[in-house]
Structures are given as structure tokens and as C-alpha cells.
Scaffold this active site. Structure first.
Site, PDB file in Angstrom:
ATOM      1  N   ARG A  97       7.660  -4.559   9.969  1.00 19.48           N
ATOM      2  CA  ARG A  97       6.350  -4.267   9.594  1.00 19.48           C
ATOM      3  C   ARG A  97       5.202  -5.298  10.156  1.00 19.48           C
ATOM      4  NH1 ARG A  97       6.507  -3.030   3.205  1.00 19.48           N
ATOM      5  NH2 ARG A  97       4.341  -2.885   3.315  1.00 19.48           N
ATOM      6  N   HIS A 131       9.471   1.119  12.456  1.00 23.09           N
ATOM      7  CA  HIS A 131       8.245   1.120  11.541  1.00 23.09           C
ATOM      8  C   HIS A 131       7.218   1.666  12.444  1.00 23.09           C
ATOM      9  CE1 HIS A 131       5.027   0.864   8.848  1.00 23.09           C
ATOM     10  NE2 HIS A 131       4.598  -0.169   9.511  1.00 23.09           N
ATOM     11  N   ASP A 170       0.961   8.123   4.839  1.00 22.87           N
ATOM     12  CA  ASP A 170      -0.208   7.717   5.367  1.00 22.87           C
ATOM     13  C   ASP A 170      -0.303   8.164   6.847  1.00 22.87           C
ATOM     14  OD1 ASP A 170       1.673   6.142   7.061  1.00 22.87           O
ATOM     15  OD2 ASP A 170       1.070   4.247   5.751  1.00 22.87           O
ATOM     16  N   LYS A 193      -3.924   6.546   2.581  1.00 28.02           N
ATOM     17  CA  LYS A 193      -3.404   5.476   1.829  1.00 28.02           C
ATOM     18  C   LYS A 193      -4.062   4.322   2.274  1.00 28.02           C
ATOM     19  CE  LYS A 193       0.507   3.438   2.502  1.00 28.02           C
ATOM     20  NZ  LYS A 193       2.065   2.852   2.584  1.00 28.02           N
ATOM     21  N   ARG A 195      -4.400   0.003   1.951  1.00 27.17           N
ATOM     22  CA  ARG A 195      -4.186  -1.334   1.463  1.00 27.17           C
ATOM     23  C   ARG A 195      -5.404  -2.334   1.827  1.00 27.17           C
ATOM     24  NH1 ARG A 195       1.493  -1.760   0.715  1.00 27.17           N
ATOM     25  NH2 ARG A 195       2.684  -0.235   1.980  1.00 27.17           N
ATOM     26  N   ASP A 220       8.613   9.090   4.483  1.00 26.34           N
ATOM     27  CA  ASP A 220       8.206   7.949   4.686  1.00 26.34           C
ATOM     28  C   ASP A 220       9.359   7.142   5.839  1.00 26.34           C
ATOM     29  OD1 ASP A 220       6.427   5.813   5.257  1.00 26.34           O
ATOM     30  OD2 ASP A 220       5.919   5.229   3.192  1.00 26.34           O
ATOM     31  N   THR A 225       8.418  -2.017  -2.073  1.00 27.17           N
ATOM     32  CA  THR A 225       8.319  -1.810  -3.649  1.00 27.17           C
ATOM     33  C   THR A 225       8.283  -0.606  -4.321  1.00 27.17           C
ATOM     34  OG1 THR A 225       5.851  -1.741  -3.536  1.00 27.17           O
ATOM     35  CG2 THR A 225       6.948  -4.036  -3.359  1.00 27.17           C
ATOM     36  N   GLY A 227       5.535   1.179  -4.353  1.00 28.48           N
ATOM     37  CA  GLY A 227       4.428   1.698  -4.636  1.00 28.48           C
ATOM     38  C   GLY A 227       3.709   2.605  -3.883  1.00 28.48           C
TER      39      GLY A 227
HETATM   40  C1  R5P Z   1       4.368   0.968   5.586  1.00 26.61           C
HETATM   41  O1  R5P Z   1       3.156   1.312   6.071  1.00 26.61           O
HETATM   42  C2  R5P Z   1       5.328   1.784   5.405  1.00 26.61           C
HETATM   43  O2  R5P Z   1       5.503   2.940   6.304  1.00 26.61           O
HETATM   44  C3  R5P Z   1       5.746   2.363   4.036  1.00 26.61           C
HETATM   45  O3  R5P Z   1       4.889   2.857   3.758  1.00 26.61           O
HETATM   46  C4  R5P Z   1       5.710   0.962   3.052  1.00 26.61           C
HETATM   47  O4  R5P Z   1       6.698  -0.130   3.808  1.00 26.61           O
HETATM   48  C5  R5P Z   1       6.256   1.133   1.547  1.00 26.61           C
HETATM   49  O5  R5P Z   1       6.172   0.039   1.172  1.00 26.61           O
HETATM   50  P1  R5P Z   1       5.875   0.030  -0.580  1.00 26.61           P
HETATM   51  O6  R5P Z   1       7.095   0.769  -0.819  1.00 26.61           O
HETATM   52  O7  R5P Z   1       5.780  -1.506  -0.836  1.00 26.61           O
HETATM   53  O8  R5P Z   1       4.509   0.681  -1.005  1.00 26.61           O
END
Ligand code: R5P
Length: 315
Positions: A97, A131, A170, A193, A195, A220, A225, A227
Site C-alpha cells: 500500500r 494493490h 473505492d 470511500k 480516508r 477488494d 482492519t 473498516g
Molecule cells: C486500500 O485502498 C485497499 O484496497 C483496501 O481497501 C484496504 O487495505 C482495506 O483496509 P481496511 O480493511 O483497514 O479498511
């Protein structure tokens, strides 16, 4: 052509490495890793690898830094044991990431990892569902990316898809989610989405597309996490979906992922085994399905050794 093919495993994911070797019908190479009281790591390759075509399997999972260093030391040991070619096989790429400079003065650690692998002596890299695909451009040696999409879509094809819609968590996930939807011949929607800081908290603010009275399949690349998935499930239900299933490649499952994902009340959570999932997690999530990538990696290794196409595996 290179010499004899040999497959070695680091300590991070012995189950997957064993599955890959079994699929290929060969034993894993013998090696010994010693961790000293001062946390130094020593690797000894316990068989001859002179002029061999060597593959080293190491996924990125806790302890992430130790596993990465162990892989670098392993590659170095193989190089100085006169292996002819070394391919680092990374089912989940470390620091994936950290792939872009979207803030001032930040590290791009995925690029640093690419440099480290090359410095250690890797001649090639084989990985899965990055990613972002541009990470492949960080390597100055050949790098192949496998996609878990065929494994996930084959699984979902065994379900009733007559009313399904694939939902990308996203815009970043939209491209691969598009492939996913196309393979399943179903429509797609995208979540907006956001952040706002480094707290790992994501917020879903809007949904583009139609999920009303539909069976949503969230796509995804990874769950960290949990979230993003919880937020996605919330907004998809708000927009009227009648069921929410999830198909994700990498089960990072960090922080409070278990509590978060249980609270998301998913109908099904489908992941691959690119990262080991603990028995405690599997027990606590009866709606979790873990799909094997052993055959995918085993076939890819055989193809690389034989000089055959990798991309046609994804067709
Ligand atoms: C981020 O852009 C990735 O594609 C995933 O959406 C992200 O790693 C998910 O992270 P979490 O489970 O902490 O929300």
C-alpha cells in the site's frame, strides 16, 4: 534453459508453500533458519543448488519486517551457493500500500522492497494481485503478477448470480472489480470511500450504481482492519441490497479485524490463502471461506521454469 528446478520456503507460510510443492509433485528444498538471542537470523541451505533454477516462497505477514529480512537473507544465501536463477515468490507483496507519493516527503516503501530484493540477488519476482499494478514497474528485473480473480470468480459462479452486483470498495479497486464483474457477467457499482488521515479509518460517503434488492458481492484487493468492508456493507444495505457477500484476495486481518468483520454481519466472506488465517479467526467466523492459491502458484512456477506464458493463465 536453466538447470534443475528447486522450491524453497521461508518461515512465513509453510502451509501454502507445502501446498504448492505438493501440487508440483516435488519436495520443498531443505534449509535451516536459526534465530539467535540477539534477533539475528542465520540461513543455511542444506542441499546443493549449483546452477539450479530456484524459487523462494515467502508471503508478507506478521512479523512483516522479520519475514522480509529472512527472505533477503535466504536469497543472498542461495546466490552465494551458486544458484543460476532465483525467483522470489511473494503471494502478498510487502508494503504494497506504500506505492505512491501522494503526500509530501513520504516513503514509497514498495519501491524500496523491490530494490532490496534485487540487491539481495533476486533475478525475478512472482506475486499476486498487487494493490496497484504500477508496482510491477518498480522492478528492474522481470516481475509477474498473478490475479486471484479466476479463483474467486470460480467460487462465486457456484452460487446463484441471477440477481448479483459486484461492488468496488473505492475507485482504486474499480478496475479489478470491473474484471471480476465481467468474468461473472453481472453489473457493477462503486463506493466513494474517503480516508481523512493515517488512522486507518475509512468512510463510505456515496454509491454509484444500483444495488437495490440485489445480492451484492463486494470486491477488494485486501482486508486489513476490516473498516472498509464494514463501511461498504453499511452503505450497500442503506441503498437496499438484500444480501452482502465479500470476495477479497489478501486476508491481512490486522488490528481489530475480527470484531469489525463480525459487526459487519456479512452473509459470506471469501478470501484466498495468500496470507495464513489463524484457526481462532476461522473458528470465530463461520461464514469465512478460504480458497487455495497453491495450484495457481505451482502452475506459474512450472511455466516460468519452462519459459511459457503466465498471462494466458489469467485468460
Ligand atoms: C486500500 O485502498 C485497499 O484496497 C483496501 O481497501 C484496504 O487495505 C482495506 O483496509 P481496511 O480493511 O483497514 O479498511
Amino acid at each position: 534453459m536453466f538447470g534443475e528446478m528447486k522450491v524453497f520456503s521461508g518461515s512465513s507460510h509453510p502451509d501454502l508453500a507445502g501446498g504448492i510443492a505438493t501440487h508440483m509433485g516435488m519436495p520443498l528444498g531443505r534449509l535451516k533458519v536459526t534465530r539467535f538471542s540477539n534477533e539475528n537470523i542465520k540461513v543455511k541451505i542444506e542441499e546443493n543448488v549449483r546452477e539450479a533454477d530456484v524459487f523462494v516462497i515467502q508471503s508478507s505477514c506478521p512479523p512483516v519486517s522479520d519475514n522480509l529480512l529472512e527472505l533477503l537473507i535466504l536469497i543472498d544465501a542461495l546466490k552465494f551457493a551458486s544458484a543460476a536463477r532465483i525467483t522470489a515468490v511473494l503471494p502478498y507483496f510487502p508494503y504494497a500500500r506504500s506505492d505512491k507519493k501522494d503526500e509530501a516527503r513520504i516513503s514509497i516503501t514498495a519501491r524500496l522492497v523491490a530494490d532490496l530484493l534485487e540487491t539481495a540477488g533476486a533475478d525475478r519476482v512472482l506475486t499476486m494481485t498487487l494493490h496497484a499494478p504500477q508496482i510491477l514497474g518498480f522492478f528492474r528485473k522481470p516481475a509477474d503478477q498473478l490475479l486471484a480473480t479466476p479463483i474467486l470468480t470460480n467460487y462465486f459462479r457456484s452460487k446463484d448470480l441471477s440477481n448479483a452486483t459486484v461492488v468496488a470498495t473505492d475507485a482504486g479497486a474499480a478496475k479489478f472489480a470491473g474484471h471480476f464483474a465481467k468474468r461473472l457477467s453481472v453489473p457493477m457499482a462503486i463506493i466513494d470511500k474517503r480516508r481523512f488521515d493515517d488512522s486507518e479509518k475509512a468512510q463510505s460517503v456515496a454509491l454509484i450504481g444500483d444495488v437495490k434488492d440485489r445480492d451484492a458481492i463486494i470486491y477488494d484487493d485486501e482486508i486489513a482492519t476490516g473498516g472498509s468492508i464494514k463501511e461498504a456493507a453499511r452503505i450497500i444495505r442503506e441503498f437496499g441490497a438484500r444480501s452482502v457477500r465479500v470476495g477479497v484476495t489478501h486476508p491481512v486481518l490486522s488490528g481489530n479485524a475480527l470484531e469489525t468483520l463480525r459487526a459487519a454481519e456479512l452473509d459470506e466472506l471469501v478470501v484466498t490463502d495468500s496470507i495464513p488465517v489463524s484457526a481462532a479467526f476461522t473458528k470465530a467466523m463461520p461464514n469465512l471461506k478460504v480458497l487455495s492459491t497453491a495450484a495457481l502458484f505451482g502452475d506459474a512456477i512450472l511455466r516460468i521454469h519452462g519459459g511459457r506464458s503466465i498471462s494466458e493463465m489469467m485468460d
